[in-house]
Motif scaffolding. Structure first.
Motif, mmCIF file in Angstrom:
data_model
loop_
_atom_site.group_PDB
_atom_site.id
_atom_site.type_symbol
_atom_site.label_atom_id
_atom_site.label_comp_id
_atom_site.label_asym_id
_atom_site.label_seq_id
_atom_site.Cartn_x
_atom_site.Cartn_y
_atom_site.Cartn_z
ATOM 1 N N ASN A 212 0.859 -1.189 0.000
ATOM 2 C CA ASN A 212 0.000 0.000 0.000
ATOM 3 C C ASN A 212 0.891 1.233 0.000
ATOM 4 O OD1 ASN A 212 -2.145 1.838 0.506
ATOM 5 N ND2 ASN A 212 -1.813 1.646 2.700
ATOM 6 N N VAL A 213 0.565 2.215 -0.837
ATOM 7 C CA VAL A 213 1.314 3.473 -0.877
ATOM 8 C C VAL A 213 0.330 4.642 -0.919
ATOM 9 C CG1 VAL A 213 3.345 2.487 -2.014
ATOM 10 C CG2 VAL A 213 1.487 3.425 -3.402
ATOM 11 N N GLY A 214 0.808 5.803 -0.499
ATOM 12 C CA GLY A 214 -0.035 6.987 -0.547
ATOM 13 C C GLY A 214 0.781 8.259 -0.635
ATOM 14 N N VAL A 215 0.149 9.307 -1.154
ATOM 15 C CA VAL A 215 0.752 10.635 -1.278
ATOM 16 C C VAL A 215 -0.253 11.664 -0.793
ATOM 17 C CG1 VAL A 215 1.648 12.379 -2.877
ATOM 18 C CG2 VAL A 215 2.199 9.956 -3.220
ATOM 19 N N LEU A 216 0.222 12.660 -0.058
ATOM 20 C CA LEU A 216 -0.626 13.754 0.406
ATOM 21 C C LEU A 216 0.068 15.062 0.063
ATOM 22 C CD1 LEU A 216 -3.222 14.503 1.997
ATOM 23 C CD2 LEU A 216 -1.819 14.490 4.075
ATOM 24 N N PHE A 217 -0.659 15.950 -0.635
ATOM 25 C CA PHE A 217 -0.084 17.223 -1.081
ATOM 26 C C PHE A 217 -1.015 18.357 -0.692
ATOM 27 C CE2 PHE A 217 0.474 20.340 -4.693
ATOM 28 C CZ PHE A 217 1.643 20.892 -4.196
ATOM 29 N N LYS A 218 -0.429 19.423 -0.107
ATOM 30 C CA LYS A 218 -1.194 20.598 0.313
ATOM 31 C C LYS A 218 -0.682 21.803 -0.473
ATOM 32 C CE LYS A 218 -1.473 18.610 4.960
ATOM 33 N NZ LYS A 218 -1.119 18.770 6.393
ATOM 34 N N PRO A 219 -1.292 22.077 -1.635
ATOM 35 C CA PRO A 219 -0.804 23.191 -2.458
ATOM 36 C C PRO A 219 -0.996 24.555 -1.805
ATOM 37 C CG PRO A 219 -2.841 22.297 -3.356
ATOM 38 C CD PRO A 219 -2.416 21.373 -2.275
ATOM 39 N N SER A 220 -1.959 24.651 -0.882
ATOM 40 C CA SER A 220 -2.203 25.896 -0.156
ATOM 41 C C SER A 220 -2.822 25.518 1.186
ATOM 42 C CB SER A 220 -3.145 26.815 -0.948
ATOM 43 O OG SER A 220 -4.466 26.312 -0.930
ATOM 44 N N PRO A 221 -2.915 26.471 2.109
ATOM 45 C CA PRO A 221 -3.532 26.144 3.405
ATOM 46 C C PRO A 221 -4.988 25.703 3.294
ATOM 47 C CG PRO A 221 -2.241 28.164 3.569
ATOM 48 C CD PRO A 221 -2.299 27.822 2.111
ATOM 49 N N GLU A 222 -5.667 26.046 2.195
ATOM 50 C CA GLU A 222 -7.095 25.734 2.062
ATOM 51 C C GLU A 222 -7.371 24.477 1.253
ATOM 52 O OE1 GLU A 222 -5.886 28.765 1.074
ATOM 53 O OE2 GLU A 222 -6.353 29.843 2.957
ATOM 54 N N TRP A 223 -6.358 23.900 0.603
ATOM 55 C CA TRP A 223 -6.606 22.770 -0.284
ATOM 56 C C TRP A 223 -5.650 21.619 0.016
ATOM 57 C CZ3 TRP A 223 -10.658 22.368 -3.548
ATOM 58 C CH2 TRP A 223 -11.357 23.552 -3.853
ATOM 59 N N SER A 228 -4.004 7.367 -2.978
ATOM 60 C CA SER A 228 -3.693 6.148 -2.236
ATOM 61 C C SER A 228 -3.965 4.934 -3.114
ATOM 62 C CB SER A 228 -4.545 6.081 -0.960
ATOM 63 O OG SER A 228 -4.283 4.903 -0.227
ATOM 64 N N TYR A 229 -3.115 3.927 -2.968
ATOM 65 C CA TYR A 229 -3.267 2.716 -3.769
ATOM 66 C C TYR A 229 -2.972 1.500 -2.902
ATOM 67 C CZ TYR A 229 -2.713 -0.690 -7.545
ATOM 68 O OH TYR A 229 -2.849 -1.770 -8.369
ATOM 69 N N ARG A 230 -3.942 0.599 -2.815
ATOM 70 C CA ARG A 230 -3.770 -0.683 -2.128
ATOM 71 C C ARG A 230 -3.773 -1.777 -3.186
ATOM 72 N NH1 ARG A 230 -3.700 -1.845 2.890
ATOM 73 N NH2 ARG A 230 -4.495 0.236 3.423
ATOM 74 N N ALA A 231 -2.683 -2.522 -3.265
ATOM 75 C CA ALA A 231 -2.473 -3.447 -4.373
ATOM 76 C C ALA A 231 -3.450 -4.614 -4.344
ATOM 77 C CB ALA A 231 -1.043 -3.967 -4.335
ATOM 78 N N PRO A 232 -3.760 -5.168 -5.527
ATOM 79 C CA PRO A 232 -4.616 -6.364 -5.584
ATOM 80 C C PRO A 232 -3.860 -7.576 -5.059
ATOM 81 C CG PRO A 232 -3.748 -5.867 -7.749
ATOM 82 C CD PRO A 232 -3.330 -4.730 -6.857
ATOM 83 N N MET A 233 -4.611 -8.591 -4.697
ATOM 84 C CA MET A 233 -4.022 -9.841 -4.222
ATOM 85 C C MET A 233 -4.791 -11.020 -4.810
ATOM 86 S SD MET A 233 -3.378 -9.460 -0.147
ATOM 87 C CE MET A 233 -2.629 -8.016 0.606
ATOM 88 N N THR A 234 -4.104 -12.129 -4.943
ATOM 89 C CA THR A 234 -4.740 -13.400 -5.245
ATOM 90 C C THR A 234 -4.413 -14.354 -4.106
ATOM 91 O OG1 THR A 234 -4.620 -13.086 -7.639
ATOM 92 C CG2 THR A 234 -4.867 -15.347 -6.828
#
Length: 426
Positions: A212-223, A228-234
């Motif tokens: 599982n990986v994720g990214v969080l970006f805050k371009p401004s204080p208001e936004w 996020s991506y959780r990989a498939p499994m078999t």
């Protein structure tokens, strides 16, 4: 007696064919997120971010534990198709009273000024369809119960400004399934169709590693933007299939049935679980409100067929097409602080289902879903308490006379979910 010989071996494992679908994907991994309709990938500001967007734990600068559960109950009804010879006139098929619990637990620990380590335990899939007897659909499914549990250690890092964060971790998932249905045949001595056997499949707890990986970006204080991506499994399942004879009261007929029942034997299959891909956008441009919209993608097109292998009587093994479709879920949520200690939360969700009409059945009478949620959050000193009420309505789903099980009718389902979490910040 030839029809009996064909019916019973196939009946033994047909219950496994549709037991894993979109209806078994769960997002109820934290009460705050559930209160916001699951729109949490760009907020991700409590330890349940390990599930929704692991990058979010980088924002948490205190050691914190959070644990709780979601209780799910169902109200449903089945009405037979008037044009179906088997189900015509049937009305009122219901689930047994059952509360399905979805637990979760998390802990996060900051490392230095920019990094956070966390570990989470949650259930990404699982549900139960257990029909109240007497039930006309018992020859398709009486009970289907799948349980999963995932453990994920995670690590996240953010820039010194806090504007950008990235995180990830391995996911260890265990799963188990228990399935039951009856088999029937025509008693030639009475001319009546009767129950002759119960088929019961119980798998081991089998497992698989994912990530599982994720990214969080805050371009401004208001936004805020979250990915996020959780990989498939078999997961490959091993289990035991058991067929138990149901006496008819006619000794001669029962003796013939007994000679044709397959033995208890090992069975194997595998299930392709889909990925979770989240895109979230959040804003605080409206004073004292945090509002978020998430788009969630599940690639259920991986689930094209189910191959069931009977190891003692391999001639009875079979492959059944499923042909699920990829789906999107649309989630909108808001958090509104009303005082220093209290928040109120609102949410709504629209879930598309991937199930073709041909495989809609008592195993999984899935349908598009519309939900609305309301929750409160209390935070005082080191303590955090979150509680949520979530009502979920499934659109009426008809088999349109196309059931591959020849069990046609209309399903109506509603669910009620109550989520509670307790947290402590050190």
């Amino acid at each position: 007696m030839r029809p009996l010989r064909l019916l019973i071996p196939v009946a033994m494992l047909m219950v496994a064919c549709a037991a894993f679908g979109s209806g078994f994907a769960l997002f109820e991994a934290g009460a705050k997120a559930v209160a916001m309709g699951g729109a949490f990938a760009a907020t991700a500001d409590d330890p349940s971010a390990i599930f929704y967007n692991v990058a979010g734990i980088a924002q948490l600068r205190r050691t914190e534990v959070l644990f709780g559960s979601t209780a799910i109950t169902f109200q449903n009804q089945f009405k037979g198709d008037p044009n179906d010879l088997f189900t015509a006139g049937t009305q009122g098929g219901l689930y047994r009273a059952h509360t399905f619990m979805v637990p979760n637990a998390y802990a996060v620990v900051p490392i230095g000024s920019n990094m956070t380590f966390g570990i989470g335990v949650f259930a990404p899939f699982g549900l139960r369809t257990n029909w109240r007897q007497p039930w006309i659909g018992r020859f398709v499914s009486s009970d289907a119960n799948i349980k999963t549990v995932s453990v994920e250690p995670a690590l996240a890092w953010q820039t010194s400004s806090g504007r950008f964060a990235i995180g990830g971790g391995p996911e260890y998932r265990r799963a188990r399934v228990v399935l039951s249905r009856n088999s029937g045949a025509i008693n030639p001595f009475t001319g009546r169709f009767v129950d002759v056997a119960n088929s019961y499949l119980s798998s081991d707890w089998d497992d698989k590693w994912g990530w599982n990986v994720g990214v969080l970006f805050k371009p401004s204080p208001e936004w805020r933007l979250g990915l996020s991506y959780r990989a498939p499994m078999t997961i490959a399942f091993k289990g035991t299939a058991t067929v138990t004879q149901i006496p008819s009261g006619n000794a001669q007929f029962d003796a013939v049935v007994a000679t044709q029942l397959p033995p208890t034997q090992p069975v194997t299959t595998s299930i392709n679980f889909p990925h979770f891909a989240y895109l979230g956008v959040a804003t605080s441009m409206i004073h004292n409100w945090d509002i978020e919209f998430d788009l969630v993608h599940n690639n259920w097109s991986r689930f094209k067929e189910l191959q069931v292998n009977l190891l003692t009587t391999p001639a009875a093994s079979f492959t059944r097409p499923q042909n699920w479709k990829n789906t999107f879920s649309y989630r909108l949520g808001a958090n509104h602080p009303v005082s220093y200690d209290w928040d109120i939360r609102l949410g709504t969700v629209y879930d598309k289902n991937p199930e073709p009409v041909e495989v809609v059945s008592p195993l999984l009478p899935d349908a598009d879903r519309i939900g609305a949620s309301f929750g409160v959050g209390y935070h005082h000193g080191p303590w955090v308490i979150d509680a949520t009420e979530f009502a979920l309505h499934f659109k009426t789903r008809s088999t349109q006379g196309k059931s591959s099980d020849n069990f046609n009718g209309t399903y109506k389902t509603d669910a009620n979910l109550i989520s509670v979490n307790l947290g402590y910040r050190f």
